[in-house]
Design a protein around this motif. Structure first.
Motif, short mmCIF file in Angstrom:
data_model
loop_
_atom_site.label_atom_id
_atom_site.label_comp_id
_atom_site.label_asym_id
_atom_site.label_seq_id
_atom_site.Cartn_x
_atom_site.Cartn_y
_atom_site.Cartn_z
N LYS A 1 -7.31 -4.60 5.69
CA LYS A 1 -5.96 -4.68 6.26
C LYS A 1 -5.72 -6.12 6.71
N TYR B 1 -4.59 -7.11 9.48
CA TYR B 1 -4.95 -7.26 10.89
C TYR B 1 -5.60 -5.96 11.35
N SER B 2 -6.51 -6.09 12.30
CA SER B 2 -7.24 -4.91 12.77
C SER B 2 -6.35 -3.92 13.50
N GLY B 3 -5.22 -4.38 14.03
CA GLY B 3 -4.33 -3.51 14.77
C GLY B 3 -4.69 -3.37 16.23
N GLY C 1 -1.68 -2.50 11.66
CA GLY C 1 -2.49 -3.33 10.78
C GLY C 1 -2.10 -3.21 9.31
#
Length: 523
Positions: free
Chosen positions: A45, A47-49, A456
């Motif tokens: 993804k 971003y990891s979120g 993410g």
């Protein structure tokens, strides 16, 4: 005894010709490579979120400098867990927010060489071969932009390059019009009457530079833009006439070749004509669009850039170099005389008499990285044809994306014919009687972007156009396909549809996104 021990330890900590040093370096680089691959390159993804408060908690209580150090491998792997896996994956096809490119592998290899050599580009005796290579690359850049016998210097990017363009413009005008040496005497008495003209869509660094140059933001006169978000020549002419009639001193026009939001390119040839007629400096901010010079299909769109007195070009955008990497070019090499200084310990005048180049005389930086090497290695490896294909591909993806948006009744295209590879649009919710249409639209579009990042699934940008909150895809990545874009747009519409309902009805989308509690909190 202590000195012997320290020397032995230094062999392990510094790169040199000893077997201990070279073993230590190979082990460090190998571990770093493993961490990069495991914790960054393999991210699925963009971003990891992880939300900001939770991510911040991971950094609390870290002992930055313990009394006794740890094993390097342990430290690197901890950095991977803490930093790399929670960083924005610029190589991911769904990372499409800003002018933030995935770096080329050849340039990453070059970065390892740059850091190991640690050359300082301020004086010849700190960077002999590096100095000559930078000058060689600058000469090539001047030919690329049709500057003939021009000159230039590598910079940290557009902010520094734009500042240097206006610095030289100010000093040149003060000398030629007022007979005033700003370097020695400071601002001229009528400095508060000096003015810079640029489009209202120009980069914020024009105002920032005016402030830093002691002219104040009031020195910047914004010129209206037309329907393509390029500078309106009729309004420019009106502003120039007004300035002349009121005793003001326009000393520079800043043209933009690639605005941040729309990638718009101002009419460079016409602006060159105006600058010559008025006897003022033309600076072209081509930080974004300058890469079109490498394109077989689109280089003509920079026609007229050769009339500029100075140019900004960034390589950490469409040249795909790691941050930071830019250049500032001038058509007349003597322009640098307006900022030249000599320091006896660094660039004594005797060196100049002997033909020894000390690049500090052309820069507002002293210590400076050898960034020319990574551009050189990338250009030599890929060649102009491949660079052209990458750039042209991203522009085509942007055009097709705009077409997809334009044909979707739930999305509104703001620039249906993208000038470069930035696509601005917005989600259009149904109107409800209890909320103003624009207020509702702005709220939902803001929340769409926040939810996309928090899940993410995609990193997209937010901007404003005439008071309306809009979304933006900046499609720099040559690996991003139409199917990737289609998935992003579908996700935007799904989130938008859920936001149009009651917050309590969003659970199905939240579960689909895989982060129920955080989605519920946002909604």
């Amino acid at each position: 005894m202590i000195q012997t021990k320290l020397t032995a330890e230094s062999d392990a900590w510094f790169l040199n010709d000893s077997p201990v040093s070279q073993h230590s370096y190979r082990r460090a680089m190998q571990t770093a490579l493993e961490v990069i691959q495991a914790q960054f390159a393999n991210l699925d993804k963009p971003y990891s979120g992880v939300p900001v408060n939770r991510l911040a908690s991971l950094f609390r209580g870290i002992e930055i400098c313990p009394e006794e150090g740890s094993d390097l491998e342990t430290v690197l792997r901890h950095a991977g867990d803490l930093v790399l896996r929670h960083s924005v994956a610029v190589h991911h096809p769904a990372c499409a927010a800003h002018l933030h490119c995935p770096p080329l592998t050849p340039s990453l290899a070059a970065e390892a060489m740059i850091s190991a050599m640690n050359q300082s580009m301020d004086s010849w005796d700190q960077s002999p071969a590096a100095t000559l290579l930078e000058e060689t690359v600058i000469r090539w850049l001047c030919r690329l932009f049709h500057f003939g016998e021009g000159d230039g210097v590598f910079t940290s990017g557009g902010t520094q390059s734009n500042f240097m363009g206006l610095l030289l413009a100010r000093n040149h005008y003060a000398h030629t019009r007022f007979g005033w040496n700003v370097q020695k005497e400071g601002l001229p008495p009528n400095g508060n009457q000096m003015r810079i003209l640029c489009s209202e869509a120009a980069h914020f660094t024009v105002e920032q530079s005016a402030a830093l140059l002691g002219l104040g933001k009031q020195a910047v006169v914004p010129v209206k833009t037309d329907g393509d978000y390029t500078i309106d020549l009729r309004d420019l002419d009106r502003q120039l006439r007004h300035m002349r009639s009121t005793g003001l001193h326009p000393f520079a026009i800043v043209a933009t070749a690639g605005t941040t939001d729309f990638g718009s390119i101002d009419p460079l040839s016409e602006l060159g004509d105006r600058a010559r007629q008025e006897g003022i400096w033309l600076h072209v901010d081509a930080a974004y669009g300058g890469a079109l010079a490498m394109s077989q299909n689109h280089s003509h769109r920079l026609d007229g850039i050769e009339t500029a007195d100075s140019i900004t070009v960034d390589f950490h955008k469409l040249f795909y170099q790691p941050i930071s990497c830019g250049a500032f070019l001038v058509r007349d090499s003597s322009s640098f005389d307006r900022i030249k200084l000599h320091a006896d310990y660094l660039n004594p005048e005797e060196d100049e008499d002997l033909g020894i180049p000390n690049l500090v005389a052309k820069s507002i930086q002293t210590t400076r990285r050898f960034d020319a090497l990574k551009l050189f290695i990338s250009l030599r490896t890929l060649g102009k044809v491949h660079f052209s294909r990458m750039i042209d591909h991203t522009l085509e993806i942007a055009r097709e994306t705009a077409g997809m948006i334009d044909s979707d009744e739930k999305l509104e295209s703001i620039n249906p014919t993208p000038s470069l590879n930035a696509v601005v649009f917005r989600y259009i919710p149904d109107r409800t009687p209890d909320e103003d249409r624009l207020t509702r639209q702005n709220r939902i579009n803001r929340e769409i972007r926040q939810i996309m990042l928090s899940s993410g699934q995609a990193v997209i940008a937010q901007t404003k156009v005439e008071g309306a909150v809009c979304l933006k895809l900046t499609l720099l990545n040559p690996r991003t396909s139409l199917s990737d874009v289609h998935r992003i747009l579908d996700e935007i519409k799904q989130i938008g549809a859920q936001l149009e309902t009651q917050r309590g009805e969003c659970e199905s989308h939240v579960k689909h996104a895989g982060s129920t509690s955080h989605y519920a909190k946002l909604l």
